[in-house]
Design a protein around this motif. Structure first.
Motif, PDB file in Angstrom:
ATOM      1  N   GLY A  89      20.369  27.852 -10.024  1.00 27.56           N
ATOM      2  CA  GLY A  89      19.830  29.004 -10.738  1.00 27.56           C
ATOM      3  C   GLY A  89      18.630  28.641 -11.569  1.00 27.56           C
ATOM      4  N   LYS A  90      18.315  29.499 -12.515  1.00 27.48           N
ATOM      5  CA  LYS A  90      17.200  29.257 -13.429  1.00 27.48           C
ATOM      6  C   LYS A  90      17.697  28.317 -14.519  1.00 27.48           C
ATOM      7  CE  LYS A  90      14.874  33.559 -12.495  1.00 27.48           C
ATOM      8  NZ  LYS A  90      14.318  34.803 -13.032  1.00 27.48           N
ATOM      9  N   ALA A  91      17.035  27.182 -14.643  1.00 24.52           N
ATOM     10  CA  ALA A  91      17.517  26.112 -15.520  1.00 24.52           C
ATOM     11  C   ALA A  91      17.800  26.555 -16.954  1.00 24.52           C
ATOM     12  CB  ALA A  91      16.556  24.926 -15.489  1.00 24.52           C
ATOM     13  N   PRO A  92      16.887  27.241 -17.631  1.00 28.81           N
ATOM     14  CA  PRO A  92      17.183  27.585 -19.034  1.00 28.81           C
ATOM     15  C   PRO A  92      18.455  28.440 -19.172  1.00 28.81           C
ATOM     16  CG  PRO A  92      14.873  28.006 -18.542  1.00 28.81           C
ATOM     17  CD  PRO A  92      15.543  27.691 -17.237  1.00 28.81           C
ATOM     18  N   LYS A  93      18.596  29.425 -18.301  1.00 33.24           N
ATOM     19  CA  LYS A  93      19.772  30.298 -18.367  1.00 33.24           C
ATOM     20  C   LYS A  93      21.051  29.538 -18.063  1.00 33.24           C
ATOM     21  CE  LYS A  93      17.542  34.678 -17.403  1.00 33.24           C
ATOM     22  NZ  LYS A  93      17.477  35.859 -16.556  1.00 33.24           N
ATOM     23  N   ARG A  94      21.005  28.671 -17.059  1.00 37.52           N
ATOM     24  CA  ARG A  94      22.198  27.911 -16.676  1.00 37.52           C
ATOM     25  C   ARG A  94      22.592  26.906 -17.755  1.00 37.52           C
ATOM     26  NH1 ARG A  94      25.058  30.494 -12.799  1.00 37.52           N
ATOM     27  NH2 ARG A  94      23.651  31.174 -11.173  1.00 37.52           N
ATOM     28  N   ILE A  95      21.604  26.299 -18.397  1.00 40.07           N
ATOM     29  CA  ILE A  95      21.889  25.334 -19.469  1.00 40.07           C
ATOM     30  C   ILE A  95      22.553  26.040 -20.647  1.00 40.07           C
ATOM     31  CG2 ILE A  95      20.828  23.817 -21.194  1.00 40.07           C
ATOM     32  CD1 ILE A  95      18.661  23.215 -18.959  1.00 40.07           C
ATOM     33  N   VAL A  96      21.967  27.143 -21.088  1.00 40.11           N
ATOM     34  CA  VAL A  96      22.514  27.879 -22.231  1.00 40.11           C
ATOM     35  C   VAL A  96      23.888  28.446 -21.891  1.00 40.11           C
ATOM     36  CG1 VAL A  96      22.155  29.921 -23.694  1.00 40.11           C
ATOM     37  CG2 VAL A  96      20.252  28.356 -23.226  1.00 40.11           C
ATOM     38  N   LYS A  97      24.049  28.953 -20.671  1.00 40.07           N
ATOM     39  CA  LYS A  97      25.347  29.493 -20.255  1.00 40.07           C
ATOM     40  C   LYS A  97      26.416  28.402 -20.240  1.00 40.07           C
ATOM     41  CE  LYS A  97      27.735  31.897 -16.552  1.00 40.07           C
ATOM     42  NZ  LYS A  97      27.714  32.357 -15.185  1.00 40.07           N
ATOM     43  N   ARG A  98      26.082  27.238 -19.690  1.00 36.30           N
ATOM     44  CA  ARG A  98      27.067  26.151 -19.630  1.00 36.30           C
ATOM     45  C   ARG A  98      27.426  25.666 -21.028  1.00 36.30           C
ATOM     46  NH1 ARG A  98      31.474  24.809 -17.110  1.00 36.30           N
ATOM     47  NH2 ARG A  98      31.907  22.600 -17.341  1.00 36.30           N
ATOM     48  N   ALA A  99      26.454  25.602 -21.911  1.00 36.17           N
ATOM     49  CA  ALA A  99      26.727  25.198 -23.296  1.00 36.17           C
ATOM     50  C   ALA A  99      27.740  26.142 -23.934  1.00 36.17           C
ATOM     51  CB  ALA A  99      25.436  25.148 -24.102  1.00 36.17           C
ATOM     52  N   ALA A 100      27.584  27.441 -23.676  1.00 46.52           N
ATOM     53  CA  ALA A 100      28.538  28.420 -24.213  1.00 46.52           C
ATOM     54  C   ALA A 100      29.910  28.261 -23.564  1.00 46.52           C
ATOM     55  CB  ALA A 100      28.007  29.833 -23.996  1.00 46.52           C
ATOM     56  N   GLU A 101      29.941  27.999 -22.256  1.00 51.37           N
ATOM     57  CA  GLU A 101      31.222  27.856 -21.543  1.00 51.37           C
ATOM     58  C   GLU A 101      32.047  26.689 -22.066  1.00 51.37           C
ATOM     59  OE1 GLU A 101      29.795  29.590 -17.170  1.00 51.37           O
ATOM     60  OE2 GLU A 101      29.934  27.425 -17.478  1.00 51.37           O
ATOM     61  N   ILE A 102      31.381  25.600 -22.396  1.00 50.03           N
ATOM     62  CA  ILE A 102      32.131  24.429 -22.880  1.00 50.03           C
ATOM     63  C   ILE A 102      32.183  24.373 -24.406  1.00 50.03           C
ATOM     64  CG2 ILE A 102      31.637  23.109 -20.791  1.00 50.03           C
ATOM     65  CD1 ILE A 102      29.648  21.417 -22.488  1.00 50.03           C
ATOM     66  N   ASP A 103      31.614  25.390 -25.049  1.00 50.35           N
ATOM     67  CA  ASP A 103      31.582  25.460 -26.510  1.00 50.35           C
ATOM     68  C   ASP A 103      30.902  24.218 -27.093  1.00 50.35           C
ATOM     69  OD1 ASP A 103      32.010  26.737 -28.933  1.00 50.35           O
ATOM     70  OD2 ASP A 103      33.976  25.807 -29.219  1.00 50.35           O
ATOM     71  N   ALA A 104      29.729  23.898 -26.538  1.00 52.79           N
ATOM     72  CA  ALA A 104      28.973  22.718 -26.975  1.00 52.79           C
ATOM     73  C   ALA A 104      28.487  22.883 -28.409  1.00 52.79           C
ATOM     74  CB  ALA A 104      27.789  22.472 -26.043  1.00 52.79           C
ATOM     75  N   ASP A 105      28.510  21.783 -29.142  1.00 52.14           N
ATOM     76  CA  ASP A 105      27.954  21.746 -30.496  1.00 52.14           C
ATOM     77  C   ASP A 105      26.462  21.438 -30.456  1.00 52.14           C
ATOM     78  OD1 ASP A 105      30.578  21.858 -31.700  1.00 52.14           O
ATOM     79  OD2 ASP A 105      30.783  19.746 -31.214  1.00 52.14           O
ATOM     80  N   LEU A 106      26.051  20.771 -29.369  1.00 48.37           N
ATOM     81  CA  LEU A 106      24.687  20.259 -29.283  1.00 48.37           C
ATOM     82  C   LEU A 106      24.235  20.209 -27.830  1.00 48.37           C
ATOM     83  CD1 LEU A 106      22.253  18.754 -30.735  1.00 48.37           C
ATOM     84  CD2 LEU A 106      23.457  16.636 -30.156  1.00 48.37           C
ATOM     85  N   ILE A 107      22.980  20.580 -27.616  1.00 48.87           N
ATOM     86  CA  ILE A 107      22.316  20.337 -26.332  1.00 48.87           C
ATOM     87  C   ILE A 107      21.285  19.252 -26.600  1.00 48.87           C
ATOM     88  CG2 ILE A 107      20.861  21.283 -24.501  1.00 48.87           C
ATOM     89  CD1 ILE A 107      22.044  24.068 -25.210  1.00 48.87           C
ATOM     90  N   LEU A 108      21.399  18.163 -25.881  1.00 54.13           N
ATOM     91  CA  LEU A 108      20.472  17.036 -26.007  1.00 54.13           C
ATOM     92  C   LEU A 108      19.557  17.089 -24.791  1.00 54.13           C
ATOM     93  CD1 LEU A 108      19.916  14.400 -27.671  1.00 54.13           C
ATOM     94  CD2 LEU A 108      21.394  13.245 -26.032  1.00 54.13           C
ATOM     95  N   ILE A 109      18.305  17.517 -24.979  1.00 54.36           N
ATOM     96  CA  ILE A 109      17.408  17.785 -23.864  1.00 54.36           C
ATOM     97  C   ILE A 109      16.084  17.066 -24.046  1.00 54.36           C
ATOM     98  CG2 ILE A 109      16.501  19.914 -24.901  1.00 54.36           C
ATOM     99  CD1 ILE A 109      16.527  21.147 -22.059  1.00 54.36           C
ATOM    100  N   ARG A 110      15.484  16.695 -22.961  1.00 54.74           N
ATOM    101  CA  ARG A 110      14.210  15.978 -22.982  1.00 54.74           C
ATOM    102  C   ARG A 110      13.050  16.963 -22.986  1.00 54.74           C
ATOM    103  NH1 ARG A 110      12.557  11.099 -22.311  1.00 54.74           N
ATOM    104  NH2 ARG A 110      10.612  10.609 -21.286  1.00 54.74           N
ATOM    105  N   ALA A 111      12.037  16.683 -23.785  1.00 57.14           N
ATOM    106  CA  ALA A 111      10.812  17.487 -23.765  1.00 57.14           C
ATOM    107  C   ALA A 111      10.122  17.276 -22.432  1.00 57.14           C
ATOM    108  CB  ALA A 111       9.885  17.077 -24.909  1.00 57.14           C
ATOM    109  N   GLN A 112       9.634  18.348 -21.864  1.00 54.45           N
ATOM    110  CA  GLN A 112       8.943  18.255 -20.583  1.00 54.45           C
ATOM    111  C   GLN A 112       7.471  17.975 -20.822  1.00 54.45           C
ATOM    112  OE1 GLN A 112      10.305  22.169 -19.450  1.00 54.45           O
ATOM    113  NE2 GLN A 112      11.326  21.235 -17.691  1.00 54.45           N
ATOM    114  N   LYS A 113       6.897  17.241 -19.896  1.00 54.67           N
ATOM    115  CA  LYS A 113       5.482  16.900 -20.016  1.00 54.67           C
ATOM    116  C   LYS A 113       4.682  17.672 -18.973  1.00 54.67           C
ATOM    117  CE  LYS A 113       6.374  12.530 -22.104  1.00 54.67           C
ATOM    118  NZ  LYS A 113       7.159  11.387 -21.848  1.00 54.67           N
ATOM    119  N   HIS A 114       4.370  18.925 -19.315  1.00 57.59           N
ATOM    120  CA  HIS A 114       3.545  19.759 -18.450  1.00 57.59           C
ATOM    121  C   HIS A 114       2.149  19.855 -19.035  1.00 57.59           C
ATOM    122  CE1 HIS A 114       6.743  21.131 -15.897  1.00 57.59           C
ATOM    123  NE2 HIS A 114       7.425  21.658 -16.900  1.00 57.59           N
TER     124      HIS A 114
END
Length: 141
Positions: A89-114
């Motif tokens: 799917g669309k990465a931002p939506k899937r990441i945020v959705k999965r964080a909610a599903e697992i009740d994450a306290d933190l998303i640790l993500i890398r800055a993209q170099k575009h």
């Protein structure tokens, strides 16, 4: 203190993925639940999916799971306990959705170099996650 951490991994950026996992190794402790997530882009759109055999998405997700598992084993070894999740799917939506599903306290993500043009045309997955997540987001540079 964070207990459940979601770590999106971009398998198209091997060097960046390894650096992200090295950061996880330095950050994590035994009490944390770490989930590594990788997102297969684009195939979830019906118009795109209709051009591929029905089992192709499953095959692609299985291949991603194997690649992410191998990368995690090589980089993290036994130093960090983690789970692996792959989705399409669309990465931002899937990441945020999965964080909610697992009740994450933190998303640790890398800055993209575009470049500037890519950023304006496509936006940034990282920026969209920061804007829409319901939990804390730590951006690695």
């Amino acid at each position: 203190m964070f207990n459940k951490i979601l770590v999106p991994i971009d398998l198209q950026d091997l060097k960046g993925s390894q650096e992200t996992l090295e950061s996880v190794k330095g950050y994590a402790n035994d009490s944390m639940q770490i989930e590594l997530l990788s997102v297969l882009p684009g195939y979830s759109m019906p118009i795109v999916a209709s051009y591929f055999p029905k089992d192709m998405i499953k095959q692609a997700l299985d291949a991603m799971r194997q690649e992410l598992s191998k990368l995690a084993e090589e980089t993290l070894g036994d130093s960090v306990k983690y789970d692996i999740w792959v989705t399409a799917g669309k990465a931002p939506k899937r990441i945020v959705k999965r964080a909610a599903e697992i009740d994450a306290d933190l998303i640790l993500i890398r800055a993209q170099k575009h470049g500037a043009v890519e950023h304006v045309m496509m936006g940034s997955v990282t920026a969209k996650v920061v804007e829409t997540a319901n939990c804390s987001v730590l951006v690695l540079k």
